[in-house]
Design a protein around this motif. Structure first.
Motif, PDB file in Angstrom:
ATOM      1  N   PHE A 152      44.725  46.837  44.485  1.00 49.09           N
ATOM      2  CA  PHE A 152      43.715  45.986  43.863  1.00 49.09           C
ATOM      3  C   PHE A 152      44.099  44.511  43.767  1.00 49.09           C
ATOM      4  CE2 PHE A 152      42.657  50.262  42.372  1.00 49.09           C
ATOM      5  CZ  PHE A 152      41.299  50.294  42.657  1.00 49.09           C
ATOM      6  N   ASP A 153      45.375  44.174  43.819  1.00 51.63           N
ATOM      7  CA  ASP A 153      45.775  42.775  43.695  1.00 51.63           C
ATOM      8  C   ASP A 153      45.100  41.832  44.690  1.00 51.63           C
ATOM      9  OD1 ASP A 153      47.314  42.389  41.449  1.00 51.63           O
ATOM     10  OD2 ASP A 153      49.211  42.873  42.419  1.00 51.63           O
ATOM     11  N   PRO A 154      44.824  42.251  45.924  1.00 52.99           N
ATOM     12  CA  PRO A 154      44.197  41.308  46.853  1.00 52.99           C
ATOM     13  C   PRO A 154      42.835  40.799  46.390  1.00 52.99           C
ATOM     14  CG  PRO A 154      45.172  43.141  48.062  1.00 52.99           C
ATOM     15  CD  PRO A 154      45.228  43.500  46.612  1.00 52.99           C
ATOM     16  N   ASN A 155      42.100  41.602  45.637  1.00 56.81           N
ATOM     17  CA  ASN A 155      40.731  41.227  45.264  1.00 56.81           C
ATOM     18  C   ASN A 155      40.468  41.178  43.768  1.00 56.81           C
ATOM     19  OD1 ASN A 155      39.496  41.003  47.965  1.00 56.81           O
ATOM     20  ND2 ASN A 155      39.962  43.197  48.106  1.00 56.81           N
ATOM     21  N   PHE A 156      41.442  41.598  42.963  1.00 61.11           N
ATOM     22  CA  PHE A 156      41.247  41.637  41.524  1.00 61.11           C
ATOM     23  C   PHE A 156      42.469  41.060  40.803  1.00 61.11           C
ATOM     24  CE2 PHE A 156      38.633  45.081  43.153  1.00 61.11           C
ATOM     25  CZ  PHE A 156      37.471  45.016  42.386  1.00 61.11           C
ATOM     26  N   ILE A 157      42.241  40.473  39.642  1.00 62.11           N
ATOM     27  CA  ILE A 157      43.325  40.194  38.711  1.00 62.11           C
ATOM     28  C   ILE A 157      43.565  41.482  37.931  1.00 62.11           C
ATOM     29  CG2 ILE A 157      44.066  38.799  36.750  1.00 62.11           C
ATOM     30  CD1 ILE A 157      42.034  36.675  37.710  1.00 62.11           C
ATOM     31  N   VAL A 158      44.769  42.016  38.029  1.00 64.02           N
ATOM     32  CA  VAL A 158      45.077  43.337  37.485  1.00 64.02           C
ATOM     33  C   VAL A 158      45.972  43.194  36.251  1.00 64.02           C
ATOM     34  CG1 VAL A 158      46.113  45.584  37.969  1.00 64.02           C
ATOM     35  CG2 VAL A 158      44.923  44.340  39.793  1.00 64.02           C
ATOM     36  N   ALA A 165      42.931  46.828  33.207  1.00 63.28           N
ATOM     37  CA  ALA A 165      41.755  45.952  33.239  1.00 63.28           C
ATOM     38  C   ALA A 165      41.776  45.198  34.564  1.00 63.28           C
ATOM     39  CB  ALA A 165      41.789  44.968  32.072  1.00 63.28           C
ATOM     40  N   LEU A 166      40.625  45.129  35.218  1.00 66.19           N
ATOM     41  CA  LEU A 166      40.505  44.442  36.493  1.00 66.19           C
ATOM     42  C   LEU A 166      39.412  43.386  36.404  1.00 66.19           C
ATOM     43  CD1 LEU A 166      41.815  47.288  37.208  1.00 66.19           C
ATOM     44  CD2 LEU A 166      40.882  46.946  39.488  1.00 66.19           C
ATOM     45  N   VAL A 167      39.659  42.226  36.977  1.00 67.67           N
ATOM     46  CA  VAL A 167      38.669  41.159  37.065  1.00 67.67           C
ATOM     47  C   VAL A 167      38.550  40.772  38.533  1.00 67.67           C
ATOM     48  CG1 VAL A 167      37.984  38.850  36.326  1.00 67.67           C
ATOM     49  CG2 VAL A 167      39.300  40.310  34.771  1.00 67.67           C
ATOM     50  N   ARG A 168      37.339  40.800  39.052  1.00 62.31           N
ATOM     51  CA  ARG A 168      37.126  40.463  40.473  1.00 62.31           C
ATOM     52  C   ARG A 168      37.455  39.005  40.708  1.00 62.31           C
ATOM     53  NH1 ARG A 168      37.033  39.870  45.369  1.00 62.31           N
ATOM     54  NH2 ARG A 168      35.437  40.704  46.776  1.00 62.31           N
ATOM     55  N   ARG A 169      38.342  38.743  41.660  1.00 61.66           N
ATOM     56  CA  ARG A 169      38.712  37.368  41.981  1.00 61.66           C
ATOM     57  C   ARG A 169      37.544  36.635  42.627  1.00 61.66           C
ATOM     58  NH1 ARG A 169      44.279  36.701  41.632  1.00 61.66           N
ATOM     59  NH2 ARG A 169      45.528  38.612  41.759  1.00 61.66           N
ATOM     60  N   GLY A 170      37.531  35.322  42.456  1.00 65.96           N
ATOM     61  CA  GLY A 170      36.486  34.521  43.061  1.00 65.96           C
ATOM     62  C   GLY A 170      36.412  33.158  42.397  1.00 65.96           C
ATOM     63  N   PRO A 171      35.401  32.375  42.756  1.00 66.72           N
ATOM     64  CA  PRO A 171      35.295  31.008  42.242  1.00 66.72           C
ATOM     65  C   PRO A 171      35.214  30.909  40.729  1.00 66.72           C
ATOM     66  CG  PRO A 171      33.802  31.373  44.080  1.00 66.72           C
ATOM     67  CD  PRO A 171      34.349  32.709  43.724  1.00 66.72           C
ATOM     68  N   THR A 172      34.740  31.982  40.048  1.00 60.30           N
ATOM     69  CA  THR A 172      34.589  31.910  38.601  1.00 60.30           C
ATOM     70  C   THR A 172      35.811  32.381  37.844  1.00 60.30           C
ATOM     71  OG1 THR A 172      33.583  34.114  38.544  1.00 60.30           O
ATOM     72  CG2 THR A 172      32.090  32.238  38.800  1.00 60.30           C
TER      73      THR A 172
END
Length: 211
Positions: A176-182, A201-208
């Protein structure tokens, strides 16, 4: 694997099903910051009572499950009228604010996920063999918008047999690290059967997001 899970539901071999809401959901979901009204994706949902808890806390739910029997049992145990329809190759049941899509999770695509803003995985990742878990993590990332948050429950166990499969913390981060803050939240107490759950807890990485 499809045939394996369908057979288990047909034969009632569903020891993985909990008769109560998962305590980690109750403890940690409020801290994720998913505002009321945020639709929650629940992959490989079975007939989990966790979906009712989410709905009772003002979250529309979209569950995806291969077994029609599981979904029929879920609505039979619930209250309220059930509507049924077909969409994009899925048979869909709706009861209140819960939508249940019967079909293959990997056939569910971004166009169908436009309103999803959070996710919850208590028994999806650990139901999949190692060769499929990478595909699952990537597909989930495609369905989740940047900044969206989710709760994941993984499982460590003695021995290599499964399902449920052993997925340790190193694998969770690798997937999950490539696409999420874990963020690791807790490890449960070891159970008599040798299982031990971990919560993330996972947060989807991106501009926000910050990263």
């Amino acid at each position: 694997m499809h045939e394996h899970w369908l057979k288990r539901w047909e034969e009632g071999r569903i020891g993985f099903h909990r008769d109560s809401v998962h305590p980690a959901l109750i403890r940690h979901w409020p801290m994720l910051g998913a505002v009321p009204g945020t639709k929650v994706l629940v992959p490989l949902c079975g007939k989990s009572l966790d979906m009712r808890w989410l709905a009772e806390h003002q979250h529309p739910v979209l569950g995806i499950e291969l077994s029609e029997r599981a979904l029929e049992q879920f609505v039979e145990d619930g209250r309220g009228e059930v509507s049924r329809y077909q969409q994009d190759g899925f048979a869909i049941l709706r009861q209140g604010s819960i939508e249940l899509w019967c079909g293959d999770f990997f056939h569910f695509h971004i166009a169908q996920a436009s309103e999803i803003g959070a996710f919850y995985d208590r028994a999806a990742l650990i139901a999949l063999p190692e060769a499929t878990r990478q595909r699952y993590a990537f597909h989930l990332a495609q369905l989740i918008p940047p900044g969206a948050r989710g709760l994941l429950v993984s499982l460590s166990r003695s021995g290599d047999e499964g399902p449920p499969f052993h997925v340790d913390g190193a694998e969770v981060r690798r997937l999950f690290d490539p696409n999420f803050i874990v963020t690791h939240l807790e490890d449960g107490e070891p159970e008599a059967n040798g299982f031990r759950e971990s919560v993330w807890a996972l947060v989807r990485r991106g501009p926000t997001t910050d990263e």
